[in-house]
Scaffold this motif. Structure first.
Motif, PDB file in Angstrom:
ATOM      1  N   THR A   2       0.834  -1.209   0.000  1.00 53.85           N
ATOM      2  CA  THR A   2       0.000   0.000   0.000  1.00 53.85           C
ATOM      3  C   THR A   2       0.861   1.247   0.000  1.00 53.85           C
ATOM      4  O   THR A   2       1.840   1.341   0.753  1.00 53.85           O
ATOM      5  CB  THR A   2      -0.921   0.010   1.245  1.00 53.85           C
ATOM      6  N   CYS A  17      -1.580   7.667  -0.697  1.00 52.25           N
ATOM      7  CA  CYS A  17      -3.003   7.498  -1.022  1.00 52.25           C
ATOM      8  C   CYS A  17      -3.668   6.379  -0.240  1.00 52.25           C
ATOM      9  O   CYS A  17      -4.877   6.211  -0.287  1.00 52.25           O
ATOM     10  CB  CYS A  17      -3.179   7.260  -2.521  1.00 52.25           C
ATOM     11  N   GLU A  57      -3.747   3.294  -0.803  1.00 51.90           N
ATOM     12  CA  GLU A  57      -4.308   2.297  -1.695  1.00 51.90           C
ATOM     13  C   GLU A  57      -3.161   1.460  -2.244  1.00 51.90           C
ATOM     14  O   GLU A  57      -1.972   1.783  -2.087  1.00 51.90           O
ATOM     15  CB  GLU A  57      -5.066   2.958  -2.848  1.00 51.90           C
ATOM     16  N   TYR A  58      -3.524   0.320  -2.895  1.00 55.15           N
ATOM     17  CA  TYR A  58      -2.468  -0.462  -3.534  1.00 55.15           C
ATOM     18  C   TYR A  58      -1.678   0.429  -4.483  1.00 55.15           C
ATOM     19  O   TYR A  58      -2.215   1.331  -5.121  1.00 55.15           O
ATOM     20  CB  TYR A  58      -3.090  -1.620  -4.327  1.00 55.15           C
ATOM     21  N   LYS A  98      -3.225  -8.292  -4.578  1.00 55.82           N
ATOM     22  CA  LYS A  98      -4.633  -8.014  -4.891  1.00 55.82           C
ATOM     23  C   LYS A  98      -5.403  -9.306  -5.122  1.00 55.82           C
ATOM     24  O   LYS A  98      -6.529  -9.478  -4.645  1.00 55.82           O
ATOM     25  CB  LYS A  98      -4.731  -7.128  -6.136  1.00 55.82           C
TER      26      LYS A  98
END
Length: 518
Positions: free
Chosen positions: A38, A42, A44-45, A102
């Motif tokens: 991550t 951000c 996120e990934y 993911k």
């Protein structure tokens, strides 16, 4: 590749193989894997991961945005160190590991052990209505659940799904009603704004016209009229602001209701798509929120939204005050006001009955002994001894005078220019004529039924004052300046023409020169 990058990649690789080899520790390692994959900016990934000189990695767009506008001392968001150059290296191996993370995360969203009872390691097949949670068959026989209402999970899921669908449909209907209500309130706001602007403009126009007509004679009324104008306009604008404010408040509440309904509908749609156990999680909380939503009803207007009569009352008061002030001054006020609109009226011989003789200047007419040899055009009167003024009147105010002298029988006023020329007509406003007459020694206003007139002395000169926009025609004895009759105000249908009818050959009728005449 730097030592920190190798260390991070080695750690991610270790976590990956631990994930494959250890089912007991899979959840914890999977969470750690996600954290390492991550971006710290951000959260996120990573997307297009790049490494910087300090060894940390960021999304290319995230670090670029952080450095936007900087020319030196580029900070690293994670360790707070700085660099003098923008050195970014693609981190492809990390990008590959992110894709693996993911996929692992996606495949772990529905682990099989979640459908097992943590206490008995039996499959969850039942749903306890009292505790609102899934249980196994062993839990069902325990003391804690023996007295509870229990249903098979598929049956309970179907029951709650039906309830969710029911609430969702109800909320959709309420949302539709709210949307229609918002549109209606927006339309009201628009109409109110237009109406208020029209009223303000009309009020301003009326006051200014009155000021223009009497300013030269009654300067002392100026301050009073100005004060009344400002107070009336202020009240109108205040009413407008208050009404608009209340409508906007209502629109805000309606929009909040719409947002709440949409959020609940989205949640219900998502919930209805879930299966069995997931659907039953927190279902009672969702249903409770649905039942607590109270939609405003269209008839629930906010307090104070009823139409006020303050401005109307104030305007009426102004009119009364003007009338009172007018009556305290000589009648010269009305007379000079009307005379300011005096105009030239010329007869149209093309409309004259063959027995009528129109003078060369078009200002007088009398009845001849025999009919003249004239073209029988559609515009010419042939049944009644009438003639019209040459120009039509379709707006504004107009005043003219007609000398009747010793003529015994006549009818004067205005008529609709489309009045029949070859057929029988009845003198009344309903037939398109606004006239007064002298016939057989009696004066009348030709209303329906006729209105007898009783002038103080037989008038020799009649004055006609036409206010087209007000829909009124007033007739005066021009010599003693006495009002004989005013036709009730009503909108005129179309263009009017001055109207003249005479029967006796003696005297005839003569139009006195107006402001534009001799």
């Amino acid at each position: 590749m730097g030592s920190d990058e190798k260390r991070n990649l080695s750690y991610l690789t270790s976590l990956f193989f631990l994930q494959l080899s250890s089912n007991m520790a899979a959840a914890a390692h999977l969470q750690s894997l996600k954290e390492e994959a991550t971006c710290s900016i951000c959260l996120e990934y990573f997307t297009e991961p790049v490494s910087v000189e300090c060894g940390h990695a960021f999304c290319l767009s995230c670090i670029t945005q952080c450095w936007e506008g900087l020319k030196a001392n580029f900070p690293y968001p994670q360790c707070r160190e700085t660099s003098q150059s923008k050195t970014l290296r693609p981190y492809r191996q990390l990008g590959n590991m992110v894709e693996i993370a993911k996929q692992l995360h996606a495949s772990s969203n529905t682990p099989q052990e979640e459908n097992l009872c943590r206490e008995h390691e039996e499959k969850l097949k039942l749903f306890c209505e009292d505790d609102q949670r899934p249980i196994c068959v062993i839990c069902r026989e325990s003391r804690g659940h023996r007295a509870h209402t229990v249903l098979p999970i598929p049956e309970a899921a179907q029951e709650y799904q039906d309830k969710l669908y029911s609430h969702m449909e109800h909320l959709k209907k309420e949302l539709k009603g709210l949307q229609e209500w918002v549109e209606e309130e927006s339309r009201k706001a628009s109409e109110l704004e237009k109406e208020s602007m029209s009223r303000i403009l009309s009020t301003r126009g009326n006051i200014m016209k009155q000021r223009e007509s009497i300013l030269s004679t009654f300067e002392h009324l100026k301050q009073f009229l100005e004060k009344e104008k400002q107070q009336l306009l202020s009240r109108l604008e205040k009413e407008q602001e208050e009404k608009m404010k209340k409508i906007q408040e209502k629109l805000t509440r309606l929009e909040e209701q719409q947002s709440t309904h949409r959020d609940l509908i989205t949640e219900l749609e998502r919930k209805c798509q879930q299966q069995d156990v997931d659907l039953l999680k927190d279902v009672k909380s969702v249903l409770r929120r649905c039942s607590e939503v109270k939609a405003l009803k269209p008839q629930e207007d906010a307090p104070g939204m009823e139409t006020t009569l303050q401005s109307t009352t104030r305007h009426a008061h102004l009119q009364e005050k003007l009338t009172e002030l007018k009556e305290t001054f000589p009648a010269e006020m009305d007379w000079r006001y009307m005379k300011s609109f005096e105009r030239e009226v010329i007869l149209d011989p093309g409309t004259a009955h063959p027995r009528l003789i129109v003078s060369a200047d078009g200002r007088s007419v009398r009845c001849g002994a025999r009919a003249q040899d004239l073209p029988d055009t559609p515009q010419r009167f042939t049944l009644y001894r009438c003639v019209l003024g040459r120009e039509g009147l379709s707006s504004g105010r107009h005043y003219w005078e007609v000398e009747v002298g010793g003529s015994r029988d006549w009818e004067l006023g205005v008529c609709d220019e489309s009045v029949p020329r070859k057929e029988e007509i009845t003198g009344s406003p309903e037939e398109g004529l606004w006239t007064v007459e002298l016939w057989d020694g009696k004066y009348k206003a030709l209303t329906s039924p006729p209105t007898p007139l009783t002038p103080r002395v037989p008038p020799r000169v009649l004055g006609f004052f036409l206010d087209y926009e007000a829909g009124r025609l007033s007739v005066y004895d021009a010599q003693d300046r006495a009002l004989l009759f005013t036709f009730p105000g009503a909108p005129f249908p179309r263009t009017l023409r001055p109207f003249f009818w005479t029967w006796s050959p003696e005297g005839g009728l003569r139009i006195l020169p107006g402001a534009g005449g001799d």
